[in-house]
Design an enzyme around this catalytic site. Sequence first.
Site, PDB file in Angstrom:
ATOM      1  N   HIS A 155      12.426  -2.383  -3.461  1.00 10.39           N
ATOM      2  CA  HIS A 155      11.605  -2.570  -4.661  1.00 10.39           C
ATOM      3  C   HIS A 155      12.315  -3.564  -5.584  1.00 10.39           C
ATOM      4  O   HIS A 155      13.522  -3.449  -5.809  1.00 10.39           O
ATOM      5  CB  HIS A 155      11.406  -1.228  -5.368  1.00 10.39           C
ATOM      6  CG  HIS A 155      10.530  -1.350  -6.565  1.00 10.39           C
ATOM      7  ND1 HIS A 155       9.158  -1.469  -6.467  1.00 10.39           N
ATOM      8  CD2 HIS A 155      10.821  -1.429  -7.886  1.00 10.39           C
ATOM      9  CE1 HIS A 155       8.650  -1.600  -7.675  1.00 10.39           C
ATOM     10  NE2 HIS A 155       9.641  -1.577  -8.554  1.00 10.39           N
ATOM     11  N   GLY A 207       5.756  10.118  -3.919  1.00  9.52           N
ATOM     12  CA  GLY A 207       5.490   9.440  -5.191  1.00  9.52           C
ATOM     13  C   GLY A 207       5.487   7.920  -5.034  1.00  9.52           C
ATOM     14  O   GLY A 207       5.636   7.387  -3.933  1.00  9.52           O
ATOM     15  N   ASP A 267       7.515   4.816  -5.645  1.00 16.45           N
ATOM     16  CA  ASP A 267       8.862   4.295  -5.918  1.00 16.45           C
ATOM     17  C   ASP A 267       9.781   5.365  -6.515  1.00 16.45           C
ATOM     18  O   ASP A 267      10.605   5.070  -7.387  1.00 16.45           O
ATOM     19  CB  ASP A 267       8.778   3.058  -6.849  1.00 16.45           C
ATOM     20  CG  ASP A 267       7.909   1.959  -6.258  1.00 16.45           C
ATOM     21  OD1 ASP A 267       7.925   1.790  -5.023  1.00 16.45           O
ATOM     22  OD2 ASP A 267       7.210   1.273  -7.025  1.00 16.45           O
ATOM     23  N   ASP A 309       9.157   8.805  -0.625  1.00 16.98           N
ATOM     24  CA  ASP A 309       8.580  10.150  -0.656  1.00 16.98           C
ATOM     25  C   ASP A 309       7.115  10.036  -1.069  1.00 16.98           C
ATOM     26  O   ASP A 309       6.549   8.944  -1.041  1.00 16.98           O
ATOM     27  CB  ASP A 309       9.413  11.078  -1.570  1.00 16.98           C
ATOM     28  CG  ASP A 309       9.395  10.622  -3.025  1.00 16.98           C
ATOM     29  OD1 ASP A 309       8.596   9.712  -3.369  1.00 16.98           O
ATOM     30  OD2 ASP A 309      10.162  11.182  -3.832  1.00 16.98           O
ATOM     31  N   ASN A 337      12.216   1.588   1.651  1.00 16.46           N
ATOM     32  CA  ASN A 337      11.480   0.541   0.941  1.00 16.46           C
ATOM     33  C   ASN A 337      12.463  -0.273   0.121  1.00 16.46           C
ATOM     34  O   ASN A 337      13.507   0.233  -0.295  1.00 16.46           O
ATOM     35  CB  ASN A 337      10.458   1.193  -0.003  1.00 16.46           C
ATOM     36  CG  ASN A 337       9.608   0.170  -0.737  1.00 16.46           C
ATOM     37  OD1 ASN A 337       9.186  -0.838  -0.164  1.00 16.46           O
ATOM     38  ND2 ASN A 337       9.365   0.407  -2.016  1.00 16.46           N
ATOM     39  N   ARG A 375       0.843  -1.193   0.000  1.00 16.42           N
ATOM     40  CA  ARG A 375       0.000   0.000   0.000  1.00 16.42           C
ATOM     41  C   ARG A 375       0.876   1.240   0.000  1.00 16.42           C
ATOM     42  O   ARG A 375       1.965   1.232   0.592  1.00 16.42           O
ATOM     43  CB  ARG A 375      -0.912   0.037   1.234  1.00 16.42           C
ATOM     44  CG  ARG A 375      -1.978  -1.027   1.198  1.00 16.42           C
ATOM     45  CD  ARG A 375      -2.734  -1.109   2.496  1.00 16.42           C
ATOM     46  NE  ARG A 375      -3.612  -2.259   2.453  1.00 16.42           N
ATOM     47  CZ  ARG A 375      -4.869  -2.233   2.024  1.00 16.42           C
ATOM     48  NH1 ARG A 375      -5.418  -1.091   1.641  1.00 16.42           N
ATOM     49  NH2 ARG A 375      -5.587  -3.328   1.992  1.00 16.42           N
ATOM     50  N   ILE A 376       0.373   2.290  -0.646  1.00 22.77           N
ATOM     51  CA  ILE A 376       1.110   3.552  -0.732  1.00 22.77           C
ATOM     52  C   ILE A 376       0.929   4.314   0.576  1.00 22.77           C
ATOM     53  O   ILE A 376      -0.187   4.404   1.100  1.00 22.77           O
ATOM     54  CB  ILE A 376       0.554   4.382  -1.908  1.00 22.77           C
ATOM     55  CG1 ILE A 376       0.739   3.620  -3.214  1.00 22.77           C
ATOM     56  CG2 ILE A 376       1.223   5.737  -1.985  1.00 22.77           C
ATOM     57  CD1 ILE A 376      -0.266   4.019  -4.271  1.00 22.77           C
ATOM     58  N   LEU A 377       2.034   4.852   1.101  1.00 27.37           N
ATOM     59  CA  LEU A 377       1.954   5.695   2.296  1.00 27.37           C
ATOM     60  C   LEU A 377       1.940   7.153   1.872  1.00 27.37           C
ATOM     61  O   LEU A 377       2.685   7.552   0.972  1.00 27.37           O
ATOM     62  CB  LEU A 377       3.152   5.450   3.213  1.00 27.37           C
ATOM     63  CG  LEU A 377       3.311   4.052   3.789  1.00 27.37           C
ATOM     64  CD1 LEU A 377       4.466   4.046   4.788  1.00 27.37           C
ATOM     65  CD2 LEU A 377       2.043   3.564   4.457  1.00 27.37           C
TER      66      LEU A 377
HETATM   67  C1  GAR Z   1       9.691  -8.341  -2.252  1.00 25.92           C
HETATM   68  O1  GAR Z   1      10.171  -8.934  -3.429  1.00 25.92           O
HETATM   69  C2  GAR Z   1       9.649  -6.836  -2.389  1.00 25.92           C
HETATM   70  O2  GAR Z   1      10.661  -6.337  -3.201  1.00 25.92           O
HETATM   71  C3  GAR Z   1       8.301  -6.624  -3.002  1.00 25.92           C
HETATM   72  O3  GAR Z   1       7.458  -7.537  -2.351  1.00 25.92           O
HETATM   73  C4  GAR Z   1       8.217  -8.696  -2.023  1.00 25.92           C
HETATM   74  C5  GAR Z   1       7.934  -9.043  -0.571  1.00 25.92           C
HETATM   75  O4  GAR Z   1       8.489 -10.297  -0.246  1.00 25.92           O
HETATM   76  N1  GAR Z   1       7.858  -5.285  -2.821  1.00 25.92           N
HETATM   77  C6  GAR Z   1       7.189  -4.600  -3.751  1.00 25.92           C
HETATM   78  O5  GAR Z   1       6.884  -5.060  -4.823  1.00 25.92           O
HETATM   79  C7  GAR Z   1       6.843  -3.182  -3.328  1.00 25.92           C
HETATM   80  N2  GAR Z   1       6.395  -2.420  -4.454  1.00 25.92           N
HETATM   81  P1  GAR Z   1       8.664 -10.749   1.252  1.00 25.92           P
HETATM   82  O6  GAR Z   1       7.297 -10.610   1.938  1.00 25.92           O
HETATM   83  O7  GAR Z   1       9.083 -12.191   1.130  1.00 25.92           O
HETATM   84  O8  GAR Z   1       9.715  -9.870   1.895  1.00 25.92           O
END
Ligand code: GAR
Length: 209
Positions: free
Chosen positions: A116, A150, A152, A148, A114, A98-100
């Site tokens: 990504h 936005g 990512d 921030d 974060n 979710r977006i903060l």
């Molecule tokens: C991770 O690959 C992370 O990079 C991604 O969710 C996965 C969580 O895995 N995050 C996003 O896509 C955020 N936009 P995990 O629960 O095993 O850490």
Amino acid sequence: MDGSGIRRLGVLGSGKGSNFVAIADAIAAGTLPAEVAVVISDVPDAGILRHAADRGLPALHVHPGGFRTKLDEEAEHRYRQTLLDHGVDLIVLAGFMRILKGGLLRSFEGRVVNIHPSLLPSFPGLAAWKQALDYGVKVTGCTVHLVDQGIDTGPILAQRAVPVVDGDTAESLHARIQDAERQLYPAAIGALVRGEVTVRGRQASGFRS
Ligand code: GAR
């Protein structure tokens, strides 16, 4: 010990929690000088909550409100208060889907990180590993960045490249990226906690992988 005043991590996640496990393991091994103050999920049965509870850490489901991709105003207030109640210095997003925004980010300005699963600014948003595979890139990876307003878009703290190989599926590529994430995220958080990272505008320096 630490040079940043950051010590207590508030980890937010929606999924299985492999990044959280890597962070908790680095703390237990003494390579990440911090502690997990609380783990919060928007998903009641998320694996990340189970992993936190198994380690004896506060593991809370906090209701996200009625939207699918963000917190509503009341939920944002609940998240902010829970993090403050647990004395959190740094919010660590570990697969929080979710977006903060707004008040929560203002209360923790410059103190939300974060991970990504792509080399930003390529492939922001959902299922970034699938976006990379569909696009046909030969190298992708993962990015640790400050959050921030936005999606990512915040200053990049650390990145690691991961090859795309012939025959990769979305699952095999995501698994390879997650191996890299489990190394990069605890190391980048460690550099922040030790006060080794300086951020001026978009330029972050000081992290050595
Ligand atoms: C991770 O690959 C992370 O990079 C991604 O969710 C996965 C969580 O895995 N995050 C996003 O896509 C955020 N936009 P995990 O629960 O095993 O850490």
